[in-house]
Structure formats: C-alpha cells, structure tokens
Design a protein around this motif. Structure first.
Motif, short mmCIF file in Angstrom:
data_model
loop_
_atom_site.label_atom_id
_atom_site.label_comp_id
_atom_site.label_asym_id
_atom_site.label_seq_id
_atom_site.Cartn_x
_atom_site.Cartn_y
_atom_site.Cartn_z
N VAL A 147 -9.70 9.00 -4.32
CA VAL A 147 -10.55 8.92 -3.13
C VAL A 147 -9.89 8.08 -2.04
N PHE A 148 -9.38 6.90 -2.40
CA PHE A 148 -8.76 6.05 -1.39
C PHE A 148 -7.49 6.68 -0.83
N PHE A 160 -6.99 9.90 -0.50
CA PHE A 160 -7.46 10.97 0.38
C PHE A 160 -7.94 10.41 1.72
N VAL A 161 -8.74 9.34 1.66
CA VAL A 161 -9.24 8.73 2.89
C VAL A 161 -8.09 8.19 3.73
N THR A 162 -7.12 7.56 3.09
CA THR A 162 -5.95 7.05 3.81
C THR A 162 -5.18 8.19 4.46
N LEU A 193 -6.42 10.99 5.49
CA LEU A 193 -7.20 11.47 6.63
C LEU A 193 -7.07 10.54 7.84
N LEU A 194 -6.99 9.25 7.60
CA LEU A 194 -6.97 8.27 8.68
C LEU A 194 -5.57 7.97 9.22
N SER A 195 -4.55 8.36 8.49
CA SER A 195 -3.19 8.05 8.90
C SER A 195 -2.59 9.17 9.74
#
Length: 118
Positions: free
Chosen positions: A103-104, A106-108, A110-112
């Motif tokens: 999850v982390f 994937f979120v990273t 998306l945000l990078s």
C-alpha cells in the motif's frame, strides 16, 4: 534502558550490513536476502528469540527480524495445520507487514513524479 538496548542491537545489525556493503562485492539485494535468511536460521536454532526479548524493536525492525517472524509463523502454522502450515504460516504471520509495504509503495508511486537519473 529499553531504548538503549534497541539502539545498540539495531545499530549493530545495521553496522554489519554496512560492513558487508563496504568490504565485499555482494550486491545490496544479496545482503538483504542474507539478513532474512540469517533471521530464519537463528530462529530455527533458538538464538533470535532471546535477542528479540532483550532488544525489542532493535531486533524485530531490521530484515533479520522479518526472517524471525517468518520462521515463527511457519512453526505456528505447522503446529496448527500440519504440513499445510509450512506454506501458509509464514504468509499469515507477515501479512500485515507485506500489505503495508504494498500500500505505501503504491501511494508513493502515485504521489511521486518519475524522472530519469541520466
């Protein structure tokens, strides 16, 4: 005192990894796999459990701690489910950590903003 023990043991484990990086031609990936394998083997012979009891997070947070959790999960799985526990015990014990990493990650992603290093 717990913080000091965790810092010293965790720092010593990390220092060993840094020595391997600096003094050998092993790739970081091989060193990481070696730490996980060492955690499993030390758990199998009963040495890593007392280290965890002594140092707490200083022994469970490094990758050798992941190996320890895998070994403990397999041991518990075999006790509960027999031979099927060999396959399911380690995954059950590490499911929360693996899920968090996915999850982390994937979120990273998306945000990078991706870019070339060259």
């Amino acid at each position: 005192m717990d913080y000091l023990k965790a810092f010293l043991v965790g720092g010593a484990l990390c220092a060993v990894g840094q020595i391997f990086i600096d003094r050998t031609k092993l790739t970081p990936a091989r060193i990481l796999v070696g730490f996980v394998t060492a955690g499993v083997l030390l758990s199998a012979v009963g040495l890593y459990g007392p280290l965890v009891d002594f140092a707490g997070a200083g022994a469970t947070v490094p990758l050798s701690g992941f190996g320890h959790v895998l070994a403990a999960g397999v041991k518990r799985g075999v006790a509960e489910k027999g031979a099927l526990g060999i396959l399911s015990g380690g995954l059950t014990a590490t499911a929360a950590g693996l899920s968090a990493a996915i999850v982390f990650g994937f979120v990273t992603a998306l945000l990078s903003k991706p870019s070339d290093k060259g």
